[in-house]
Design a protein around this motif. Structure first.
Motif, PDB file in Angstrom:
ATOM      1  N   UNK A 109       0.825  -1.208   0.000  1.00  0.00           N
ATOM      2  CA  UNK A 109       0.000   0.000   0.000  1.00  0.00           C
ATOM      3  C   UNK A 109       0.861   1.261   0.000  1.00  0.00           C
ATOM      4  N   UNK A 110       1.859   1.293   0.865  1.00  0.00           N
ATOM      5  CA  UNK A 110       2.752   2.452   0.955  1.00  0.00           C
ATOM      6  C   UNK A 110       3.547   2.626  -0.335  1.00  0.00           C
ATOM      7  N   UNK A 111       4.006   1.524  -0.918  1.00  0.00           N
ATOM      8  CA  UNK A 111       4.755   1.608  -2.178  1.00  0.00           C
ATOM      9  C   UNK A 111       3.865   2.126  -3.310  1.00  0.00           C
ATOM     10  N   UNK A 128      -7.831   5.235  -0.279  1.00  0.00           N
ATOM     11  CA  UNK A 128      -7.077   5.889  -1.335  1.00  0.00           C
ATOM     12  C   UNK A 128      -7.444   5.296  -2.690  1.00  0.00           C
ATOM     13  N   UNK A 129      -7.471   6.159  -3.713  1.00  0.00           N
ATOM     14  CA  UNK A 129      -7.631   5.676  -5.078  1.00  0.00           C
ATOM     15  C   UNK A 129      -6.686   6.462  -5.988  1.00  0.00           C
ATOM     16  N   UNK A 137      -4.955  -1.050  -2.988  1.00  0.00           N
ATOM     17  CA  UNK A 137      -5.146  -2.200  -2.096  1.00  0.00           C
ATOM     18  C   UNK A 137      -4.360  -1.993  -0.818  1.00  0.00           C
ATOM     19  N   UNK A 138      -4.994  -2.209   0.325  1.00  0.00           N
ATOM     20  CA  UNK A 138      -4.328  -2.002   1.613  1.00  0.00           C
ATOM     21  C   UNK A 138      -4.747  -3.090   2.606  1.00  0.00           C
ATOM     22  N   UNK A 144      -0.065  -7.618  -4.029  1.00  0.00           N
ATOM     23  CA  UNK A 144      -1.456  -8.043  -4.183  1.00  0.00           C
ATOM     24  C   UNK A 144      -1.725  -9.302  -3.351  1.00  0.00           C
ATOM     25  N   UNK A 145      -2.869  -9.338  -2.701  1.00  0.00           N
ATOM     26  CA  UNK A 145      -3.146 -10.411  -1.736  1.00  0.00           C
ATOM     27  C   UNK A 145      -3.141 -11.813  -2.326  1.00  0.00           C
ATOM     28  N   UNK A 146      -3.311 -11.952  -3.641  1.00  0.00           N
ATOM     29  CA  UNK A 146      -3.310 -13.288  -4.230  1.00  0.00           C
ATOM     30  C   UNK A 146      -1.949 -13.967  -4.040  1.00  0.00           C
ATOM     31  N   UNK A 147      -0.877 -13.170  -4.032  1.00  0.00           N
ATOM     32  CA  UNK A 147       0.470 -13.752  -3.995  1.00  0.00           C
ATOM     33  C   UNK A 147       0.749 -14.397  -2.638  1.00  0.00           C
ATOM     34  N   UNK A 148       0.659 -13.601  -1.569  1.00  0.00           N
ATOM     35  CA  UNK A 148       0.913 -14.174  -0.244  1.00  0.00           C
ATOM     36  C   UNK A 148      -0.181 -15.165   0.151  1.00  0.00           C
ATOM     37  N   UNK A 149      -1.406 -14.957  -0.333  1.00  0.00           N
ATOM     38  CA  UNK A 149      -2.487 -15.896  -0.031  1.00  0.00           C
ATOM     39  C   UNK A 149      -2.166 -17.291  -0.550  1.00  0.00           C
TER      40      UNK A 149
END
Lengths: 190, 190
Positions: A109-111, A128-129, A137-138, A144-149
């Motif tokens: 998110x910060x990046x 934020x948009x 995404x935060x 993106x959450x798919x990767x770590x998920x």
């Protein structure tokens, strides 16, 4: 046990030295490291254009392996290299353990906000948009959450090691931790 | 037949209207469009954090579908959204047809060079690399070769439609061509 070594290092001029170092660390843990540029298990159709032969050689490599380690360090933007991410999703769907690592500690998110700069704006709900109205995404993840998920659900592990920019594509500290964990999960012995 | 609709439109504020439009186009071709935000086939583990529940709901959606259409329009950089690309690789590994489309006609190599700007430099062999020594991929494709490679090898199709920036995330021309082709490949009838 064979482990596929996914990552954008294939774009480095000294890729062969890095591939040899990664293979050596795998061997020290009782694993056979398979690099994208290795000769594929079966020769691709000679009639195919180069890009399709490379793509299908890599898919065949992944199918021939028992696990995958992906270098998910951000690549020319807030996210990881898409070729690497494609391969991560591919192996996850095969039901085998997938591991990942990054050399940037700052969260996704910060990046993303840093990359957007003054174009980032707040929605009425505070989220934020970007200038096109796409939310940032935060979930306090590294991408993106798919990767770590996929990594967590597979029984793999995601390793973070903050590395100075000049060592970003050559440091092997987090990779080595992934190899050790993969050897443990796969029951390999050196 | 069920078709998973992958893409970064999940980040839009008006995502529900777009999802309804995509589902309607699928239905007109005899297909059931499955959107990432739809209720998943089985409820994810309530003990999981939000990001893991979303990730595993999407993986379950993909496994429940017969094909996938991915919006691979460049997202905040030269490449497609990594979440979408993860899902593309995931479905490709399951051996089912995958389709993709982009709203930017300019090729990946040219887009990458434009993003790098003055940081791009020539290697001795004439190839372009970035300031970190990573080569710029140039196979005259629309993104990293793994994406189109998987689509072509699966029997799917990659569609290109140049769309003005203000319609970039809402145009459905290329998507509709993908749906028609998916219906043909899957043998669906409206």
């Amino acid at each position: 046990m064979r482990i596929y070594l996914a990552g954008p290092e294939v774009f480095l001029a000294d890729v062969e030295a890095l591939a040899a170092a990664k293979r050596g660390l795998c061997a020290a843990h009782g694993l056979t490291g398979v690099f994208p540029l290795d000769p594929p298990p079966q020769a691709p159709d000679a009639a195919w254009p180069d890009w399709l032969r490379i793509s299908q050689a890599n898919e065949a490599h992944i199918r021939s392996c028992d696990a995958l380690i992906a270098n998910l360090t951000p690549f020319r933007g807030p996210s990881a290299d898409v070729g690497t991410v494609y391969e991560l999703g591919f192996m996850r769907a095969l039901g085998r353990p997938v591991f990942g690592y990054t050399h940037v500690a700052r969260r996704f998110g910060a990046r993303s906000l840093a990359a957007l700069g003054p174009a980032a704006r707040r929605r009425a709900d505070g989220a934020w948009e970007d200038a096109e109205g796409m939310a940032v995404e935060e979930f306090d993840r590294h991408d993106n959450l798919m990767l770590e998920g996929g990594i967590v659900a597979s029984g793999g592990r995601f390793e973070v090691e903050a590395v100075p920019p000049d060592r970003r594509w050559h440091d092997l500290t987090a990779f080595t931790r992934c190899v050790a964990e993969a050897a443990r999960v796969l029951g390999a012995s050196a």
